[in-house]
Every structure is written in C-alpha cells, then in structure tokens.
Scaffold this active site. Structure first.
Site, mmCIF file in Angstrom:
data_model
loop_
_atom_site.group_PDB
_atom_site.id
_atom_site.type_symbol
_atom_site.label_atom_id
_atom_site.label_comp_id
_atom_site.label_asym_id
_atom_site.label_seq_id
_atom_site.Cartn_x
_atom_site.Cartn_y
_atom_site.Cartn_z
ATOM 1 N N ASN A 193 -26.800 48.396 -45.328
ATOM 2 C CA ASN A 193 -27.677 49.553 -45.199
ATOM 3 C C ASN A 193 -27.249 50.266 -43.928
ATOM 4 O OD1 ASN A 193 -29.709 51.391 -44.832
ATOM 5 N ND2 ASN A 193 -31.306 49.876 -44.394
ATOM 6 N N TRP A 194 -26.517 51.354 -44.108
ATOM 7 C CA TRP A 194 -25.968 52.050 -42.939
ATOM 8 C C TRP A 194 -27.031 52.820 -42.176
ATOM 9 C CZ3 TRP A 194 -20.758 54.724 -44.729
ATOM 10 C CH2 TRP A 194 -19.858 53.721 -45.140
ATOM 11 N N LYS A 195 -28.183 53.031 -42.789
ATOM 12 C CA LYS A 195 -29.243 53.844 -42.164
ATOM 13 C C LYS A 195 -28.674 55.224 -41.785
ATOM 14 C CE LYS A 195 -31.449 49.609 -40.818
ATOM 15 N NZ LYS A 195 -32.413 48.931 -39.973
ATOM 16 N N HIS B 192 -38.109 50.799 -47.644
ATOM 17 C CA HIS B 192 -37.643 50.183 -46.390
ATOM 18 C C HIS B 192 -38.727 50.319 -45.326
ATOM 19 C CE1 HIS B 192 -35.404 49.450 -42.741
ATOM 20 N NE2 HIS B 192 -34.570 48.773 -43.502
ATOM 21 N N GLU C 152 -38.632 51.153 -42.350
ATOM 22 C CA GLU C 152 -38.559 52.376 -41.533
ATOM 23 C C GLU C 152 -39.183 53.555 -42.271
ATOM 24 O OE1 GLU C 152 -34.395 51.878 -40.771
ATOM 25 O OE2 GLU C 152 -34.925 50.132 -39.558
ATOM 26 N N GLU D 53 -37.905 41.640 -45.703
ATOM 27 C CA GLU D 53 -37.462 42.043 -44.369
ATOM 28 C C GLU D 53 -38.645 42.041 -43.413
ATOM 29 O OE1 GLU D 53 -33.581 44.489 -44.601
ATOM 30 O OE2 GLU D 53 -35.235 45.872 -44.865
ATOM 31 N N GLY E 273 -33.382 44.985 -36.618
ATOM 32 C CA GLY E 273 -32.756 45.674 -35.497
ATOM 33 C C GLY E 273 -33.181 45.139 -34.141
ATOM 34 N N SER F 79 -31.642 41.493 -38.757
ATOM 35 C CA SER F 79 -30.699 40.936 -37.792
ATOM 36 C C SER F 79 -29.767 39.870 -38.368
ATOM 37 C CB SER F 79 -31.449 40.404 -36.561
ATOM 38 O OG SER F 79 -32.155 41.466 -35.924
ATOM 39 N N GLY G 296 -28.229 45.592 -41.920
ATOM 40 C CA GLY G 296 -28.251 46.893 -41.255
ATOM 41 C C GLY G 296 -27.110 47.004 -40.256
ATOM 42 N N GLY G 297 -27.429 46.766 -38.985
ATOM 43 C CA GLY G 297 -26.469 46.947 -37.889
ATOM 44 C C GLY G 297 -25.092 46.364 -38.154
HETATM 45 P P1 PGA Z 1 -30.716 44.981 -39.247
HETATM 46 O O1 PGA Z 1 -31.406 45.894 -40.396
HETATM 47 O O2 PGA Z 1 -29.716 44.079 -39.960
HETATM 48 O O3 PGA Z 1 -30.050 45.954 -38.321
HETATM 49 O O4 PGA Z 1 -31.802 44.195 -38.613
HETATM 50 C C1 PGA Z 1 -31.742 45.378 -41.650
HETATM 51 C C2 PGA Z 1 -32.388 46.441 -42.490
HETATM 52 O O5 PGA Z 1 -33.180 47.210 -41.943
HETATM 53 O O6 PGA Z 1 -32.139 46.562 -43.708
#
Ligand code: PGA
Length: 256
Positions: free
Chosen positions: A9-11, A95, A97, A167, A173, A213, A234-235
């Site tokens: 997930n590149w966000k 998600h 966010e 999640e 993050g 994470s 994500g990251g």
């Molecule tokens: P993260 O994000 O791996 O940076 O914690 C995961 C996500 O939000 O899908």
C-alpha cells in the site's frame, strides 16, 4: 490451504518516475515468486503507468479507494468503472487513514464494498482497533461492529473475492508491530465472526492479512502464525528490496 497474499500500500507517496522505477524493481525482484499472490495498491494517478509495467507479470494492480456511486456529481471522486478501465483488479476499502482522517463511516465503507464487488473488483477490507480501544479491552467489540456493519450487504457467494486486512491502528506507521500472538488472536476472532455471519467453510477460506509496521525483520515471526494469510505493507512496500525480503521471509516461515 489459503494461498499467501502480500500486497503493498503505497499510500500518498512517490512521483511518477519513482513509481515507474519502484514497479520495475518489484517486477525484477518478484519474477520467480510462485507460491504467493502479490499486489501493489498505488495512487489513482499512477494506475495507468504502473499497470503498463505489471501487465503480464505476477503482480496485480490495486487502487486505495473508490466511490460507492456508479457515476455522477461527486467532484474529485473516482468510480469503480474508472478503476476497471485502467486494468485495476483490487481495491483497498476502509483503510484506517480513511476511517479516522477522512471520516469514513462503516455505512460508507459497506456501500463501497458492495460497489466494488458489483463492478468485479476484489476488495481488501481493512479493519482494526485504536490504541485506546485496545487499552480499554474493547478490541473484539470494535472488530465485531466493523465486520457486521461493513458486510451487511455482502453475501456468502461474494466472499471468495474478498480479503480482510486486520490493521490495529496503533501499529500503522508507528514502528510498533502487534505481536504474532496478538495478530493471530484477532484473526481467529474475525474468522469466528465470519463463521457466524456466513458459515465455517467461508470463515476458513477467507484470507486475512495483517498490516501495521510489517518489515523484513518481523515478517518471519508473524508468518509463523497459521492464522496470518498475508500482509498489507505500507512503508516497507516503498522499497522493492524490503518488500521482496518480506515475501521471502513469509514463504520461509511456511517452508514454501
Ligand atoms: P505500515 O502501513 O506498514 O507503514 O505500518 C500499513 C498500512 O497502513 O496498510
């Protein structure tokens, strides 16, 4: 057996040239991976460019959101049909966010889920508790509410196309990962809820990813848990090297 499924997930990251470079690197790193389903969920504006590169490879193209209506006066929104037009196969819905920063409700998320399935998109539905909810001991209550409300209009026959991503918001993050035991416990509870909402075969067959994470250093221990069928990363998905290492570690944990 549920086939492992790891998605990035590149966000809201990368420029167009970085997106192309990252995708090329991913394709090169992943060329020989057979035993795991792989996807990248990229910003809308890069779907076309990334789609051109992943076409014909193992990597499936995904988006990070959609609107629940078919079309119309929704300035700034993107429809399921538009995503399909770009060769998108997957879409992240709900998600944290979007739930917590953009204020999406379970009702909106439920409508998005229905729209995605009607359009032939495969959703990754995210859910998970906030830190204060975990500390107050209400994790199960939160997961139950999210699952029951989001899936209100989803039938058993739709579930083969659905992936769930657990999640915990406090792990996204933050560098603070759920322990393998905490993740497995939540996954087991989600499966228990699915058995009640649908049946035990559907509960057993639905893939549940863990997200929050995930890194090359913790992927092995997390994937040792049978309940964890994949990751939403994500990251670490912004580095082809880290992402492929995560895939490698996950497959090693399962002796695949
Ligand atoms: P993260 O994000 O791996 O940076 O914690 C995961 C996500 O939000 O899908």
């Amino acid at each position: 057996m549920r086939k492992p499924f790891i998605a990035g997930n590149w966000k809201m990251n990368t420029t167009l040239s970085e997106a192309r470079e990252l995708t090329q690197d991913l394709v090169e790193h992943m060329a020989s991976v057979e035993l795991c389903d792989l996807a990248v969920c990229v910003p809308f504006v890069y779907l076309f460019a990334v789609g051109e590169i992943v076409k014909g490879t193992k990597i499936v193209l995904g988006a990070q959101n959609l609107h629940w209506e078919e079309k119309g006066a929704f300035t700034g929104e993107v429809s399921a049909a538009m995503l399909k037009d770009f060769g998108t196969d997957l879409v992240i819905i709900g998600h944290s966010e979007r739930r917590h920063i953009m204020g999406e409700s379970d009702e909106m998320i439920g409508k998005k889920l229905r729209r995605a399935l009607d359009a032939g998109l495969r959703p990754i539905l995210c859910l998970g508790e906030l830190l204060e909810e975990r500390e107050a001991g209400t994790t199960e209550e939160v997961l139950r509410r999210q699952l029951e409300e989001d899936f209100k209009n989803i039938k058993g026959e739709d579930m083969a196309s659905v992936t769930i991503a657990y999640e915990p918001v406090w792990a996204i993050g933050t560098g603070r990962t759920a322990t393998p035991g905490q993740a497995a416990e939540a996954h087991e509870f989600i499966r228990h809820l699915l058995a009640g909402m649908y049946n035990s075969a559907i509960a057993q067959d639905t893939r549940i990813q863990y997200g929050g994470s995930v890194k090359p250093e913790n992927a092995y221990d997390l994937f040792k848990e049978e309940e964890i069928d994949g990751f939403l990363v994500g990251g670490a998905s912004l580095s082809a090297e880290d992402f492929s290492k995560i895939v490698e570690e996950a497959l090693r944990a399962r002796d695949l």
